[in-house]
Design a protein around this motif. Sequence first.
Motif, PDB file in Angstrom:
ATOM      1  N   VAL A 220       1.200  -1.275  -0.134  1.00 41.27           N
ATOM      2  CA  VAL A 220       0.010   0.146   0.372  1.00 41.27           C
ATOM      3  C   VAL A 220       0.681   1.632  -0.145  1.00 41.27           C
ATOM      4  O   VAL A 220       0.620   2.313  -0.765  1.00 41.27           O
ATOM      5  CB  VAL A 220      -0.791   0.285   1.104  1.00 41.27           C
ATOM      6  N   TRP A 221       1.907   1.693   0.627  1.00 37.22           N
ATOM      7  CA  TRP A 221       2.674   2.273   1.215  1.00 37.22           C
ATOM      8  C   TRP A 221       3.573   2.604  -0.692  1.00 37.22           C
ATOM      9  O   TRP A 221       3.505   3.644  -1.064  1.00 37.22           O
ATOM     10  CB  TRP A 221       3.788   2.354   1.816  1.00 37.22           C
TER      11      TRP A 221
ATOM     12  N   ARG B 287       1.735   1.597  -3.179  1.00 38.30           N
ATOM     13  CA  ARG B 287       1.200   1.872  -4.244  1.00 38.30           C
ATOM     14  C   ARG B 287       0.895   3.408  -3.917  1.00 38.30           C
ATOM     15  O   ARG B 287       0.450   4.537  -5.196  1.00 38.30           O
ATOM     16  CB  ARG B 287      -0.265   1.099  -4.295  1.00 38.30           C
ATOM     17  N   THR B 288       0.562   3.822  -3.118  1.00 36.97           N
ATOM     18  CA  THR B 288       0.062   5.364  -2.474  1.00 36.97           C
ATOM     19  C   THR B 288       1.042   6.604  -1.794  1.00 36.97           C
ATOM     20  O   THR B 288       1.293   7.719  -1.953  1.00 36.97           O
ATOM     21  CB  THR B 288      -0.950   5.243  -1.156  1.00 36.97           C
TER      22      THR B 288
ATOM     23  N   ASP C  40       2.291   6.564   0.725  1.00 34.51           N
ATOM     24  CA  ASP C  40       1.855   7.447   1.950  1.00 34.51           C
ATOM     25  C   ASP C  40       1.564   6.107   3.449  1.00 34.51           C
ATOM     26  O   ASP C  40       1.479   5.226   3.300  1.00 34.51           O
ATOM     27  CB  ASP C  40       0.471   8.183   2.275  1.00 34.51           C
TER      28      ASP C  40
ATOM     29  N   ARG D 172      -0.691   6.000   5.811  1.00 35.05           N
ATOM     30  CA  ARG D 172      -1.984   5.330   5.137  1.00 35.05           C
ATOM     31  C   ARG D 172      -1.703   4.174   5.318  1.00 35.05           C
ATOM     32  O   ARG D 172      -3.125   3.115   5.851  1.00 35.05           O
ATOM     33  CB  ARG D 172      -2.820   5.627   4.394  1.00 35.05           C
ATOM     34  N   ALA D 173      -0.656   3.323   4.881  1.00 36.95           N
ATOM     35  CA  ALA D 173      -0.308   2.299   4.930  1.00 36.95           C
ATOM     36  C   ALA D 173      -0.561   1.753   5.781  1.00 36.95           C
ATOM     37  O   ALA D 173      -1.282   0.374   6.291  1.00 36.95           O
ATOM     38  CB  ALA D 173       0.576   1.860   3.833  1.00 36.95           C
TER      39      ALA D 173
END
Length: 376
Positions: free
Chosen positions: A170-171, A173-174, A176, A179-180
């Motif tokens: 997630v990190w 991809r985003t 952030d 958020r991840a």
Amino acid sequence: MHATFPLGRPAGIRVGAHWSVLLTMALLAWLLSRSLLPDAVPGRSPLVYWATGTVGAVVFLASLLVHELSHALVARHRGLTVESVTLWLFGGSTELTEEAPTPRTAFTVAIAGPAASLLAGAGFLGASLPLPGATGVTLAWLGWTNLVLAAFNLLPGAPLDGGRVLQALVWRRTGDKRRAQAAAARSGQALGLVLAALGLAWLLWSGSFAGLWLAGIGWFLGLSARAELAVGPARELLGRIRLGEIMTPVPVTAPGWFTVQAFVDQAAAARFRTYPVVGFDGRPVGVVSLALLARVPEQERAATRVEDVCARPPVCPVATPETPLTAVLGRIGGRPGQDLALVVADGALVGVVSPADIARTLELAVLGAKARRPAR
Ligand SMILES: [Zn+2]
């Protein structure tokens, strides 16, 4: 998790076991000797079952250690500081004192443990094939438990390895990190709930002890995930604070070439308990506390130099003014000679960060103010 028994320092990593691991060992030995082995190879003496079962349980814990050490060694290879590896009731934990700087590093560190368990599982299964009797059954059991361990750890919820993998993805991809982390922790909470419910259902359905075990793991996972969610915002705040902003600038130093006796006379007039030690050329050498000096026998104080008794890196953290507070937070331990981080720029000591500096920063943050370097 604090280790009750130290198990050594392979490759410089502090390895230990919490007393609760004895319960795990006893349970596994009991499971092997009383149920699994007598069912698979009947007609042997209880002594054979117990001896094989106990060895099996110990080897399983050793393979758990291999899983954790894989995390630790990969982390260190990637430049992260590894604090310790501890075995306990529900497995092992590897403590890093800093966070991975990139999603790639986070991913590699997380995947290393399950990869090691997968390899160990395949190895044990392969070794079990030609062996008959209790030894073969125990090796096959070790193979399957390691495969289950790898699969279980890959479930996508923090703090399981799979949660860390999810977090890294997630990190990436985003872009952030926080958020991840929150996403992986929320997933961990949900996973914990599901596992606890499954475990309880299993327990009620069959009365199996394994159900209780699974429920316990689910409960622990949910609690850990909730704690991660709760500390997220605080970590974000602390991650933005640089040591240069909160350090005590060039404090009283202890000259490393002084004898302990000469420095004690000087320290009697200063107002600190812990001092950064500098060499003759002004370079930082380590940290010394009055408590550490008190361990030098009185008759040796006139012949012992301060730099011979001081705590040196990596026992005391060395950082730059740009280092985020979170990188040293876990390493300023409050133990004598270890409760000061040295802040170094261009090879010279520019300041220190003490537990008092950190407490002041946190209290100011709670009051809505930001720590500033004192005006001179
Ligand atoms: Zn792991």
